[in-house]
Design a protein around this motif. Structure first.
Motif, PDB file in Angstrom:
ATOM      1  N   MET A 105       0.851  -1.195   0.000  1.00 42.08           N
ATOM      2  CA  MET A 105       0.000   0.000   0.000  1.00 42.08           C
ATOM      3  C   MET A 105       0.879   1.234   0.000  1.00 42.08           C
ATOM      4  O   MET A 105       1.801   1.345   0.799  1.00 42.08           O
ATOM      5  CB  MET A 105      -0.907   0.001   1.239  1.00 42.08           C
ATOM      6  N   ALA A 106       0.587   2.175  -0.884  1.00 36.70           N
ATOM      7  CA  ALA A 106       1.418   3.377  -0.976  1.00 36.70           C
ATOM      8  C   ALA A 106       1.135   4.304   0.188  1.00 36.70           C
ATOM      9  O   ALA A 106       0.016   4.422   0.652  1.00 36.70           O
ATOM     10  CB  ALA A 106       1.139   4.096  -2.295  1.00 36.70           C
ATOM     11  N   LYS A 107       2.195   4.987   0.661  1.00 40.28           N
ATOM     12  CA  LYS A 107       2.038   5.940   1.760  1.00 40.28           C
ATOM     13  C   LYS A 107       1.377   7.210   1.270  1.00 40.28           C
ATOM     14  O   LYS A 107       1.636   7.672   0.171  1.00 40.28           O
ATOM     15  CB  LYS A 107       3.400   6.300   2.354  1.00 40.28           C
ATOM     16  N   SER A 108       0.536   7.786   2.119  1.00 40.03           N
ATOM     17  CA  SER A 108      -0.017   9.103   1.829  1.00 40.03           C
ATOM     18  C   SER A 108       1.070  10.140   2.015  1.00 40.03           C
ATOM     19  O   SER A 108       1.944   9.998   2.871  1.00 40.03           O
ATOM     20  CB  SER A 108      -1.192   9.398   2.770  1.00 40.03           C
ATOM     21  N   GLU A 109       1.042  11.205   1.230  1.00 40.92           N
ATOM     22  CA  GLU A 109       2.067  12.233   1.368  1.00 40.92           C
ATOM     23  C   GLU A 109       1.945  12.989   2.679  1.00 40.92           C
ATOM     24  O   GLU A 109       2.835  13.738   3.059  1.00 40.92           O
ATOM     25  CB  GLU A 109       1.979  13.218   0.203  1.00 40.92           C
ATOM     26  N   LEU A 110       0.809  12.789   3.384  1.00 41.40           N
ATOM     27  CA  LEU A 110       0.640  13.451   4.672  1.00 41.40           C
ATOM     28  C   LEU A 110       1.108  12.586   5.834  1.00 41.40           C
ATOM     29  O   LEU A 110       1.016  12.984   6.976  1.00 41.40           O
ATOM     30  CB  LEU A 110      -0.831  13.833   4.884  1.00 41.40           C
ATOM     31  N   THR A 111       1.585  11.389   5.546  1.00 36.83           N
ATOM     32  CA  THR A 111       2.067  10.527   6.627  1.00 36.83           C
ATOM     33  C   THR A 111       3.389  11.061   7.154  1.00 36.83           C
ATOM     34  O   THR A 111       4.322  11.288   6.379  1.00 36.83           O
ATOM     35  CB  THR A 111       2.280   9.094   6.121  1.00 36.83           C
ATOM     36  N   PRO A 112       3.501  11.313   8.491  1.00 42.27           N
ATOM     37  CA  PRO A 112       4.764  11.833   9.037  1.00 42.27           C
ATOM     38  C   PRO A 112       5.900  10.872   8.745  1.00 42.27           C
ATOM     39  O   PRO A 112       5.752   9.668   8.838  1.00 42.27           O
ATOM     40  CB  PRO A 112       4.486  11.928  10.548  1.00 42.27           C
ATOM     41  N   SER A 113       7.025  11.407   8.384  1.00 40.07           N
ATOM     42  CA  SER A 113       8.210  10.590   8.140  1.00 40.07           C
ATOM     43  C   SER A 113       9.425  11.319   8.677  1.00 40.07           C
ATOM     44  O   SER A 113       9.367  12.499   9.007  1.00 40.07           O
ATOM     45  CB  SER A 113       8.375  10.331   6.640  1.00 40.07           C
ATOM     46  N   PHE A 140       2.111  16.581  12.202  1.00 42.52           N
ATOM     47  CA  PHE A 140       0.868  17.321  11.999  1.00 42.52           C
ATOM     48  C   PHE A 140       0.687  18.340  13.119  1.00 42.52           C
ATOM     49  O   PHE A 140       0.979  18.062  14.280  1.00 42.52           O
ATOM     50  CB  PHE A 140      -0.342  16.372  12.004  1.00 42.52           C
ATOM     51  N   ARG A 141       0.190  19.511  12.757  1.00 38.22           N
ATOM     52  CA  ARG A 141      -0.222  20.493  13.750  1.00 38.22           C
ATOM     53  C   ARG A 141      -1.659  20.870  13.437  1.00 38.22           C
ATOM     54  O   ARG A 141      -1.960  21.337  12.330  1.00 38.22           O
ATOM     55  CB  ARG A 141       0.666  21.739  13.707  1.00 38.22           C
ATOM     56  N   ILE A 142      -2.536  20.633  14.410  1.00 39.88           N
ATOM     57  CA  ILE A 142      -3.968  20.858  14.210  1.00 39.88           C
ATOM     58  C   ILE A 142      -4.371  22.168  14.857  1.00 39.88           C
ATOM     59  O   ILE A 142      -4.098  22.404  16.040  1.00 39.88           O
ATOM     60  CB  ILE A 142      -4.792  19.703  14.812  1.00 39.88           C
ATOM     61  N   GLU A 143      -4.979  23.035  14.081  1.00 39.58           N
ATOM     62  CA  GLU A 143      -5.497  24.307  14.566  1.00 39.58           C
ATOM     63  C   GLU A 143      -6.957  24.412  14.136  1.00 39.58           C
ATOM     64  O   GLU A 143      -7.255  24.742  12.983  1.00 39.58           O
ATOM     65  CB  GLU A 143      -4.679  25.471  14.009  1.00 39.58           C
ATOM     66  N   ALA A 160      -8.210  23.111  10.695  1.00 42.63           N
ATOM     67  CA  ALA A 160      -7.064  23.042   9.783  1.00 42.63           C
ATOM     68  C   ALA A 160      -6.017  22.076  10.319  1.00 42.63           C
ATOM     69  O   ALA A 160      -5.706  22.069  11.510  1.00 42.63           O
ATOM     70  CB  ALA A 160      -6.449  24.424   9.604  1.00 42.63           C
ATOM     71  N   VAL A 161      -5.480  21.251   9.436  1.00 39.69           N
ATOM     72  CA  VAL A 161      -4.407  20.325   9.781  1.00 39.69           C
ATOM     73  C   VAL A 161      -3.195  20.684   8.927  1.00 39.69           C
ATOM     74  O   VAL A 161      -3.265  20.645   7.697  1.00 39.69           O
ATOM     75  CB  VAL A 161      -4.818  18.861   9.534  1.00 39.69           C
ATOM     76  N   HIS A 162      -2.098  21.053   9.585  1.00 41.95           N
ATOM     77  CA  HIS A 162      -0.896  21.474   8.868  1.00 41.95           C
ATOM     78  C   HIS A 162       0.149  20.366   8.908  1.00 41.95           C
ATOM     79  O   HIS A 162       0.325  19.704   9.938  1.00 41.95           O
ATOM     80  CB  HIS A 162      -0.292  22.731   9.510  1.00 41.95           C
ATOM     81  N   LEU A 163       0.815  20.165   7.817  1.00 46.56           N
ATOM     82  CA  LEU A 163       1.987  19.300   7.802  1.00 46.56           C
ATOM     83  C   LEU A 163       3.207  20.202   7.986  1.00 46.56           C
ATOM     84  O   LEU A 163       3.488  21.063   7.152  1.00 46.56           O
ATOM     85  CB  LEU A 163       2.094  18.536   6.481  1.00 46.56           C
ATOM     86  N   VAL A 164       3.924  20.018   9.093  1.00 43.44           N
ATOM     87  CA  VAL A 164       5.053  20.881   9.448  1.00 43.44           C
ATOM     88  C   VAL A 164       6.351  20.111   9.273  1.00 43.44           C
ATOM     89  O   VAL A 164       6.463  18.955   9.696  1.00 43.44           O
ATOM     90  CB  VAL A 164       4.932  21.379  10.904  1.00 43.44           C
ATOM     91  N   THR A 165       7.308  20.741   8.634  1.00 45.59           N
ATOM     92  CA  THR A 165       8.650  20.166   8.512  1.00 45.59           C
ATOM     93  C   THR A 165       9.589  20.921   9.442  1.00 45.59           C
ATOM     94  O   THR A 165       9.717  22.142   9.350  1.00 45.59           O
ATOM     95  CB  THR A 165       9.171  20.263   7.070  1.00 45.59           C
TER      96      THR A 165
END
Length: 251
Positions: free
Chosen positions: A1-9, A43-46, A49-54
């Motif tokens: 199964m391919a990973k979602s681009e929103l999956t933390p890595s 992820f940062r949830i506000e 809104a769900v933000h993907l933070v690097t």
């Protein structure tokens, strides 16, 4: 199964050694920093809104090394130092001052040494006082030594004196000396001046006796006579060696 681009890595990549902060830990040259940059996503949830933070950590060092570098950059400020102070250190309530005085001929009072009034004019080499003060209590410790050259390092060798009321280890019997001043520097200057102005006796004469085999200072009369002819003769005397300054100062 391919990973979602929103999956933390998390991934790690090398960076050049010269980049970022470099901290030298000291004597062995060991480097405390991690020579790697780490990057993690989360992820940062506000609200809705769900933000993907690097987040990227460029370099990691120990807290002690960082504080050491900050201290170096901040420098050090000493209090006003006594005249002739060559070294100063402070720890807690105690402060240690190393005072060096140049060779000269001094009038001294030395009782019971062959002259009724006890007045002598004697030449001395470099004289080094190691004096410790304690906050609120004045002078906490005092020692005195000779040298035949100026101090240049805490590793320099100190020599025992042949002074009255002084032990071979440099410890001084101060008797009823009165010390003036409110600051440590004033108290140290007052102490040194009072030492030279005080009347010595033969109660503690081991330092003088230990050097009586040296003809030029075998008696105060000979010492005074030699001083009048050559006030720098003490610089050529082979005084008894004691130890290094670093082993005597209270750090």
């Amino acid at each position: 199964m391919a990973k979602s681009e929103l999956t933390p890595s998390q991934r790690t990549s090398k960076i050049p050694a010269c980049a970022g902060m470099i901290i030298d830990s000291g004597s062995h040259g060991r480097r405390k920093e991690e020579n790697m940059a780490s990057e993690k996503k989360y992820f940062r949830i506000e609200g809705e809104a769900v933000h993907l933070v690097t987040e990227r950590i460029e370099r990691t060092v120990t807290l002690s090394d960082l504080m050491g570098e900050v201290a170096k950059e901040g420098g050090i400020t000493t209090p006003i130092l006594p005249l002739g102070c060559r070294f100063f250190s402070a720890k807690g309530a105690n402060a240690t001052f190393v005072i060096e005085q140049a060779p000269c001929t001094r009038p001294v009072t030395w009782l019971n040494m062959g002259r009724d009034n006890g007045k002598w004019k004697l030449a001395f080499p470099f004289v080094v006082f190691v004096i410790t003060t304690q906050s609120g209590n004045g002078i906490a410790g005092s020692r005195v030594f000779y040298r035949t050259a100026p101090l240049g390092s805490v590793d320099n060798l100190l020599l025992s004196t042949n002074l009255g009321n002084t032990n071979l280890n440099g410890q001084m019997c101060t008797g009823s000396m009165r010390i003036a001043g409110t600051t440590p520097a004033q108290k140290v200057e007052s102490f040194v001046a009072e030492f030279w102005h005080s009347a010595w006796n033969t109660d503690i004469n081991e330092s003088f006796n230990a050097h009586q085999h040296i003809q030029e200072v075998s008696s105060l009369a000979r010492w005074e006579e030699k001083s009048a002819k050559n006030p720098f003769f003490p610089l050529s005397i082979k005084w008894r060696e004691y130890g290094k300054l670093i082993d005597i100062i209270e750090l």
